[in-house]
Scaffold this active site. Structure first.
Site, PDB file in Angstrom:
ATOM      1  N   ASP A   1       0.983  -0.889  -0.459  1.00  0.00           N
ATOM      2  CA  ASP A   1      -0.008   0.163   0.268  1.00  0.00           C
ATOM      3  C   ASP A   1       1.059   1.024  -0.324  1.00  0.00           C
ATOM      4  OD1 ASP A   1      -2.700   2.021   0.265  1.00  0.00           O
ATOM      5  OD2 ASP A   1      -1.965   1.783   2.542  1.00  0.00           O
TER       6      ASP A   1
ATOM      7  N   ASP B   1      -0.558   4.923   0.700  1.00  0.00           N
ATOM      8  CA  ASP B   1      -0.524   5.662   2.097  1.00  0.00           C
ATOM      9  C   ASP B   1      -1.246   5.224   2.707  1.00  0.00           C
ATOM     10  OD1 ASP B   1      -0.998   8.944   0.163  1.00  0.00           O
ATOM     11  OD2 ASP B   1      -2.472   7.112  -0.717  1.00  0.00           O
TER      12      ASP B   1
END
Length: 237
Positions: free
Chosen positions: A11, A13
């Site tokens: 991922d 953020d």
């Protein structure tokens, strides 16, 4: 699965880059422009989801409503203006070294994010991390986004790696749910938006509190590295 995974799907953020705080400020600013005030904990809980879904919930409107579309556009403008200029400083300590060690092992690497591709490329370029990744799986590139497994499976196919030889590293419940749906192992980081308990409940095999603890989980703790080089790994394709 035993031993180091073949591929690692990250991922973006809250996992590699400390953007949740900045994104919370952006959401607050956009909502204030519409005359609304929303508590910070509610705003932060939406970080990492597609912007249209976040604003639909915050505004109480359908995702395809024109006011939601306007809010999404304004949020992207503010993110570019206020967060992107400081993005290199927002990379979590230990992340460049981790990525370089994984590359030294020849491990395929991907970004799997709820950002649209242009926004993901903008952020990765500003952080200096773009060349670490072989492929990006972004919102809108598969039929369904997180928490479904589609984006993770898209990345696995692009990396030519079976799902069972992939792991997902993320900071949100949706990341762990995506990993489980795709038949992949999920590892959580609790310095983003979700707590350790939430990540474990969602299916995380293990949870760590810093990027510096990830090498041990990913099987690259003993390989020295001086960081990403100028010639470096293959560029995002």
């Amino acid at each position: 699965m035993t031993g180091p995974a073949g591929a690692v799907l990250f991922d973006l953020d809250g996992t590699l880059v400390d953007t949740p705080g900045g994104m919370t400020q952006v959401l607050r600013a956009v909502l204030r422009e519409t005359g609304r005030e929303v508590a910070d904990d509610r705003l932060r809980a939406t970080v990492g989801r597609p912007l249209a879904a976040s604003f639909a919930g915050l505004l109480g409107l359908p995702a395809d409503h024109r006011d939601v579309g306007r809010a999404v556009g304004r949020a992207r403008e503010l993110f570019t203006e206020t967060v992107i200029p400081t993005a290199r400083d927002l990379v979590f300590p230990g992340v460049p070294e981790l990525l370089a060690r994984l590359r030294e092992q020849g491990r395929p690497l991907a970004i799997v994010t709820s950002k649209v591709r242009t926004s993901a490329e903008e952020l990765l370029g500003a952080t200096g991390l773009a060349d670490a990744f072989d492929t990006l799986s972004c919102h809108g590139m598969a039929a369904r986004g997180k928490p479904h497994g589609d984006l993770a499976l898209l990345a696995a196919a692009a990396l030519d790696t079976p799902p069972g030889r992939c792991v997902v590293v993320g900071d949100a419940v949706d990341d762990m749910s995506m990993a489980r749906a795709a038949g992949m192992t999920g590892y959580g980081v609790d310095y983003g938006v979700a707590t350790e308990g939430e990540l474990r409940t969602a299916g995380a095999r293990d949870v760590v509190g810093s990027a510096g603890a990830l090498p041990a989980l990913l099987g690259c703790a003993d390989r020295p590295s001086s960081g990403l080089t100028a010639t470096g790994p293959p560029a995002v394709r």
